[in-house]
Design an enzyme around this catalytic site. Structure first.
Site, mmCIF file in Angstrom:
data_model
loop_
_atom_site.group_PDB
_atom_site.id
_atom_site.type_symbol
_atom_site.label_atom_id
_atom_site.label_comp_id
_atom_site.label_asym_id
_atom_site.label_seq_id
_atom_site.Cartn_x
_atom_site.Cartn_y
_atom_site.Cartn_z
ATOM 1 N N HIS A 1 0.822 -1.209 0.067
ATOM 2 C CA HIS A 1 0.082 -0.101 -0.036
ATOM 3 C C HIS A 1 0.780 1.141 0.095
ATOM 4 O O HIS A 1 2.201 1.163 0.193
ATOM 5 C CB HIS A 1 -0.926 -0.170 1.292
ATOM 6 N N HIS B 1 -1.274 10.675 5.905
ATOM 7 C CA HIS B 1 -1.391 9.439 6.890
ATOM 8 C C HIS B 1 -1.032 9.707 8.511
ATOM 9 O O HIS B 1 -1.660 9.401 9.351
ATOM 10 C CB HIS B 1 -0.789 8.180 6.302
ATOM 11 N N ASP C 1 1.395 4.946 1.581
ATOM 12 C CA ASP C 1 1.333 5.973 2.820
ATOM 13 C C ASP C 1 1.412 7.444 1.946
ATOM 14 O O ASP C 1 2.646 7.745 1.901
ATOM 15 C CB ASP C 1 2.145 5.462 4.007
#
Length: 314
Positions: free
Chosen positions: A133, A139, A135
């Site tokens: 994923h 975040h 970031d």
């Protein structure tokens, strides 16, 4: 006497040799004093430089720029390596996040309890930081960039792969140092501006076993490798890289995250850069010379999202 640069086909050097012959045949004088041989050689060197520089300039000017179609054909002929894990319920993830949920709401044939039939549709429920994923800065830091604000040109980058898997096999608490980065540069050249730097630890070979990924001891302390602040500052502040990535669940090493210390991830995101977590197959890419494509959907105001990351090999 005339000085003529090389023609487009590189055939017209005759005039150059006429000039050189003139200087060699005649005794060059200035105010009645003969010019030393060193000065003569220097003059000839300048003439040669003029001719060769002109030839190279013409070659550069005449070289046609590749069309995008030609460039695509070149890229398509290369080897592609997927750096992305498949995701599903039950995969390794940060302990504070819930597991993924999936629900089928349409099926090909009629089924009781579904919304309809004729095609397949599922509802996926998972956190943004799921599987391999991205970031984004937001975040960790309110007001900084969200997933949708990451620019497209930040997604296609030179790939620098720092291979420290042997060090990690000997010491699971290994952290990447500036000295190790300089060793990489001594072997491969200066890390390019705008690069994506990936740390190869081979930790992804433990996937999808969450316990092996966390590697906790009897006291509950996790032991997995991570970055170091000096190394990250060297990369982002001195080498001006665009992004970085790793195979573990966290930027920070396990012994730090056990104490809820995520200061290294906070540093990267705090300087408005993104990172990719849970990469895989870094053992299949060279340490230098490849290109990485880090792509992901565009949720408005998104705090993270599963990514599809791949490398194109030279």
């Amino acid at each position: 006497m005339r000085i003529c640069r090389a023609t487009k086909d590189g055939a017209d050097y005759h005039n150059l040799f006429e000039v050189i012959g003139f200087f060699l045949h005649n005794e060059l004088t200035a105010s009645g004093v003969k010019i030393p041989c060193v000065r003569l050689a220097f003059s000839v060197g300048i003439l040669l430089s003029l001719v060769w520089s002109g030839s190279e300039a013409q070659a550069r000017e005449s070289a046609p720029e590749l069309s995008l179609l030609e460039l695509q054909k070149i890229l398509a002929s290369k080897k592609f390596i997927d750096l992305t894990h498949e995701f599903a319920p039950g995969i390794p993830h940060w302990s504070g996040f819930p597991d993924e949920q999936r629900k089928t709401i349409y099926w090909y044939e009629k089924q009781p309890g579904l919304m309809g039939d004729g095609f397949l549709t599922e509802v996926f429920t998972h956190v943004g930081q799921w599987g391999t994923h991205v970031d984004p800065p937001a975040h960790f830091h309110k007001g900084l960039r969200t997933v949708d604000q990451i620019q497209l040109k930040e997604m296609i980058l030179p790939l620098v792969c720092v291979d420290v898997h042997e060090e990690c096999a000997k010491n699971p608490d290994y952290t990447l140092s500036v000295d190790r980065l300089k060793k990489w540069e001594s072997d491969h050249g200066t890390i390019p501006v705008g690069a994506f730097v990936a740390m190869r630890t081979d930790w992804s070979k433990r996937w999808p076993d969450a316990a092996k990924m966390a590697n906790k001891d009897s006291q509950g302390v996790a032991h997995y490798p991570g970055w170091s602040l000096p190394a990250l500052k060297y990369l982002y502040e001195e080498r001006k890289i665009t992004a970085s990535g790793h195979e573990t669940t966290d930027t920070d090493p396990g012994f730090a995250t056990t104490k809820d210390d995520y200061s290294l991830e906070a540093y990267i995101l705090g300087i408005n850069h993104y990172q990719i977590e849970l990469l895989t197959n870094l053992d299949q890419v060279p340490e230098s010379g490849a290109i990485v494509v880090a792509s992901f959907p565009k949720p408005k105001g998104g705090s993270g999202f599963p990514a599809r990351v791949f490398a194109i090999l030279p």
